[in-house]
Scaffold this active site. Structure first.
Site, PDB file in Angstrom:
ATOM      1  N   ALA A 278       3.969   1.542  -0.979  1.00  0.00           N
ATOM      2  CA  ALA A 278       4.683   1.664  -2.257  1.00  0.00           C
ATOM      3  C   ALA A 278       3.758   2.235  -3.326  1.00  0.00           C
ATOM      4  O   ALA A 278       4.143   3.108  -4.117  1.00  0.00           O
ATOM      5  CB  ALA A 278       5.217   0.297  -2.690  1.00  0.00           C
TER       6      ALA A 278
ATOM      7  N   TYR B 126       0.846  -1.212   0.000  1.00  0.00           N
ATOM      8  CA  TYR B 126       0.000   0.000   0.000  1.00  0.00           C
ATOM      9  C   TYR B 126       0.877   1.256   0.000  1.00  0.00           C
ATOM     10  O   TYR B 126       0.635   2.200  -0.768  1.00  0.00           O
ATOM     11  CB  TYR B 126      -0.907  -0.064   1.226  1.00  0.00           C
ATOM     12  CG  TYR B 126      -1.878   1.072   1.391  1.00  0.00           C
ATOM     13  CD1 TYR B 126      -3.055   1.123   0.651  1.00  0.00           C
ATOM     14  CD2 TYR B 126      -1.627   2.098   2.300  1.00  0.00           C
ATOM     15  CE1 TYR B 126      -3.960   2.154   0.832  1.00  0.00           C
ATOM     16  CE2 TYR B 126      -2.528   3.129   2.488  1.00  0.00           C
ATOM     17  CZ  TYR B 126      -3.700   3.154   1.754  1.00  0.00           C
ATOM     18  OH  TYR B 126      -4.590   4.184   1.925  1.00  0.00           O
TER      19      TYR B 126
ATOM     20  N   LYS C 136       1.098   4.135  -2.812  1.00  0.00           N
ATOM     21  CA  LYS C 136       0.763   5.524  -2.486  1.00  0.00           C
ATOM     22  C   LYS C 136       1.957   6.450  -2.721  1.00  0.00           C
ATOM     23  O   LYS C 136       1.783   7.599  -3.131  1.00  0.00           O
ATOM     24  CB  LYS C 136       0.260   5.627  -1.039  1.00  0.00           C
ATOM     25  CG  LYS C 136      -1.070   4.912  -0.816  1.00  0.00           C
ATOM     26  CD  LYS C 136      -2.175   5.500  -1.678  1.00  0.00           C
ATOM     27  CE  LYS C 136      -3.532   4.909  -1.395  1.00  0.00           C
ATOM     28  NZ  LYS C 136      -4.599   5.485  -2.226  1.00  0.00           N
TER      29      LYS C 136
HETATM   30  P1  NAD Z   1     -13.120   2.588   1.285  1.00  0.00           P
HETATM   31  O1  NAD Z   1     -12.611   1.193   1.326  1.00  0.00           O
HETATM   32  O2  NAD Z   1     -14.166   2.998   2.257  1.00  0.00           O
HETATM   33  O3  NAD Z   1     -13.627   2.959  -0.187  1.00  0.00           O
HETATM   34  C1  NAD Z   1     -12.847   2.615  -1.306  1.00  0.00           C
HETATM   35  C2  NAD Z   1     -13.686   2.782  -2.541  1.00  0.00           C
HETATM   36  O4  NAD Z   1     -12.901   2.382  -3.668  1.00  0.00           O
HETATM   37  C3  NAD Z   1     -14.935   1.918  -2.535  1.00  0.00           C
HETATM   38  O5  NAD Z   1     -15.974   2.635  -3.161  1.00  0.00           O
HETATM   39  C4  NAD Z   1     -14.543   0.729  -3.404  1.00  0.00           C
HETATM   40  O6  NAD Z   1     -15.654   0.107  -4.016  1.00  0.00           O
HETATM   41  C5  NAD Z   1     -13.671   1.439  -4.419  1.00  0.00           C
HETATM   42  N1  NAD Z   1     -12.765   0.554  -5.139  1.00  0.00           N
HETATM   43  C6  NAD Z   1     -11.882  -0.306  -4.627  1.00  0.00           C
HETATM   44  N2  NAD Z   1     -11.235  -0.940  -5.623  1.00  0.00           N
HETATM   45  C7  NAD Z   1     -11.734  -0.450  -6.777  1.00  0.00           C
HETATM   46  C8  NAD Z   1     -11.466  -0.710  -8.140  1.00  0.00           C
HETATM   47  N3  NAD Z   1     -10.571  -1.626  -8.537  1.00  0.00           N
HETATM   48  N4  NAD Z   1     -12.176  -0.016  -9.082  1.00  0.00           N
HETATM   49  C9  NAD Z   1     -13.088   0.893  -8.717  1.00  0.00           C
HETATM   50  N5  NAD Z   1     -13.380   1.179  -7.435  1.00  0.00           N
HETATM   51  C10 NAD Z   1     -12.703   0.496  -6.485  1.00  0.00           C
HETATM   52  O7  NAD Z   1     -11.833   3.518   1.414  1.00  0.00           O
HETATM   53  P2  NAD Z   1     -11.670   5.026   1.939  1.00  0.00           P
HETATM   54  O8  NAD Z   1     -11.195   4.953   3.322  1.00  0.00           O
HETATM   55  O9  NAD Z   1     -12.844   5.835   1.593  1.00  0.00           O
HETATM   56  O10 NAD Z   1     -10.415   5.452   1.053  1.00  0.00           O
HETATM   57  C11 NAD Z   1     -10.538   6.110  -0.186  1.00  0.00           C
HETATM   58  C12 NAD Z   1      -9.146   6.424  -0.697  1.00  0.00           C
HETATM   59  O11 NAD Z   1      -8.446   7.178   0.285  1.00  0.00           O
HETATM   60  C13 NAD Z   1      -8.310   5.176  -0.956  1.00  0.00           C
HETATM   61  O12 NAD Z   1      -7.490   5.382  -2.078  1.00  0.00           O
HETATM   62  C14 NAD Z   1      -7.455   5.081   0.291  1.00  0.00           C
HETATM   63  O13 NAD Z   1      -6.253   4.404   0.064  1.00  0.00           O
HETATM   64  C15 NAD Z   1      -7.238   6.547   0.594  1.00  0.00           C
HETATM   65  N6  NAD Z   1      -6.888   6.805   1.989  1.00  0.00           N
HETATM   66  C16 NAD Z   1      -7.748   6.455   2.998  1.00  0.00           C
HETATM   67  C17 NAD Z   1      -7.365   6.721   4.303  1.00  0.00           C
HETATM   68  C18 NAD Z   1      -8.253   6.380   5.470  1.00  0.00           C
HETATM   69  O14 NAD Z   1      -7.812   6.543   6.618  1.00  0.00           O
HETATM   70  N7  NAD Z   1      -9.488   5.947   5.268  1.00  0.00           N
HETATM   71  C19 NAD Z   1      -6.141   7.306   4.581  1.00  0.00           C
HETATM   72  C20 NAD Z   1      -5.301   7.633   3.522  1.00  0.00           C
HETATM   73  C21 NAD Z   1      -5.690   7.380   2.223  1.00  0.00           C
END
Ligand code: NAD
Length: 246
Positions: free
Chosen positions: A156, A154, A158
Site C-alpha cells: 500500500a 508495504y 509503495k
Molecule cells: P535496506 O533495508 O538494506 O536499507 C534501507 C535503508 O533505509 C537503510 O539505510 C535504513 O537505515 C534506511 N531507513 C529505514 N528507515 C528509515 C527512516 N525512517 N529514516 C531514514 N532512513 C531510514 O533496504 P534496501 O533493500 O536497500 O531498499 C531500499 C529501498 O528500496 C527501500 O525503499 C525498499 O522498500 C526499496 N525496494 C527494495 C527492494 C529489494 O528487493 N531490496 C525491492 C523493491 C524496493
C-alpha cells in the site's frame, strides 16, 4: 551520464540500494548529502567517499519525522547552496498477513515509506522551484504494482508512492521539476537476505530472467533518471524487475 556538480540528497543510504546510489552518483560527479536513522554507519560511508576524493556529507535523519526532514534539507542548503536531486529511498518492512497485522506495523511502514517520502518531497520543492529545476526519484517497488501476500502495508505504501509521484509530477512539471519512480523487483540486499531458501525459490519462479537484481541495477537507472538524458521524462514508473511485473 554525468551528474557533474549536481547536489543530491539520498535517504536511507547506510546500506543496500541507497548506498549503491550514493557511490554511483559520486562517480558521476554529484555532491551528496546522505541520511539514515543510524549515525555511525552513515558517517562511515560519507567518510569513505570523502577519502576517495568525493564531496559527501552525512546527517542523521529519520524521514518519518518532519522536523528531521526539515533539518536535513536546511543542512544540505547551508552546505551546498542548492538541491538538484532528491532520492526517496529510505524504506522498511513489517511483513505479516493483514488479518494478523498490528496497527503499529501498518503505521510504521506507511509513515516511513510513504509519509517520509512526502515530507522529503515537500521540503525540497520550494528550493527547487526557486532554482527552476529539480529531479525527484521515488524508490517504490514492484510489489506496489502487483501486490504481495504478507506485505499489505508495504504494498500500500509503495502503491501510494506511485500516486505521489504522478500527482507531484503534474503539480511541478511547469516549474522545471521532474518526478519519477523506480519499481525494483527482488534485489539482493540485507532486506531480501532474510528470505528462506524455499521463499527464494518461489520468487525466482516468478522472475522471467531467473535471478534477483543487484543494487547497481537500481543505481544505474536512478543515475539515468537524474541525468539530462532523461530531461523529457516525468511522472513515470520504471520497473527494474527482470520482467517480473510485465
Ligand atoms: P535496506 O533495508 O538494506 O536499507 C534501507 C535503508 O533505509 C537503510 O539505510 C535504513 O537505515 C534506511 N531507513 C529505514 N528507515 C528509515 C527512516 N525512517 N529514516 C531514514 N532512513 C531510514 O533496504 P534496501 O533493500 O536497500 O531498499 C531500499 C529501498 O528500496 C527501500 O525503499 C525498499 O522498500 C526499496 N525496494 C527494495 C527492494 C529489494 O528487493 N531490496 C525491492 C523493491 C524496493
Amino acid at each position: 551520464m554525468s551528474l557533474d556538480g549536481k547536489v543530491a540528497i539520498i535517504t536511507g543510504a547506510s546500506r543496500g540500494i541507497g548506498k549503491a546510489i550514493a557511490h554511483s552518483f559520486c562517480q558521476a560527479g554529484a555532491h551528496i548529502m546522505i541520511c539514515s536513522r543510524a549515525t555511525n554507519s552513515i558517517n562511515q560511508i560519507a567518510d569513505a567517499l570523502t577519502n576517495q576524493g568525493y564531496k559527501a556529507f552525512a546527517t542523521q535523519a529519520d524521514v518519518s519525522s518532519r522536523p528531521d526532514v526539515e533539518t536535513l534539507v536546511e543542512k544540505t542548503l547551508s552546505e551546498f547552496g542548492k538541491i538538484d536531486i532528491l532520492i526517496n529511498n529510505a524504506g522498511i518492512t513489517r511483513d505479516t498477513l493483514l488479518m494478523r497485522m498490528k496497527d503499529e506495523d501498518w503505521n510504521a511502514v506507511i509513515q516511513t515509506n510513504l509519509t517520509g517520502a512526502a515530507y522529503c518531497t515537500r521540503a525540497v520543492i520550494r528550493p527547487m522551484i526557486r532554482q527552476k529545476n529539480g529531479c525527484i526519484i521515488n524508490i517504490s517497488s514492484i510489489v506496489g504494482i502487483v501486490g504481495n501476500a504478507g506485505q499489505a502495508n508495504y504494498a500500500a505504501a509503495k502503491a501510494g508512492m506511485v500516486g505521489l509521484t504522478k500527482s507531484v509530477a503534474k503539480e511541478v512539471a511547469n516549474r522545471g521539476i521532474r518526478v519519477n519512480a523506480i519499481a525494483p523487483g527482488f534485489i539482493t540486499t540485507d532486506m531480501t537476505a532474510e528470505f528462506s531458501e524455499e521463499n527464494r525459490k518461489k520468487i525466482l519462479d516468478l522472475i522471467p530472467m531467473k535471478s534477483f537484481g543487484s543494487v547497481e541495477d537500481v543505481a544505474e537507472v536512478s543515475k539515468f533518471l537524474a541525468s539530462s538524458c532523461a530531461q523529457y521524462i516525468t511522472g513515470q514508473v520504471i520497473q527494474v524487475d527482470g520482467g517480473m511485473g510485465m
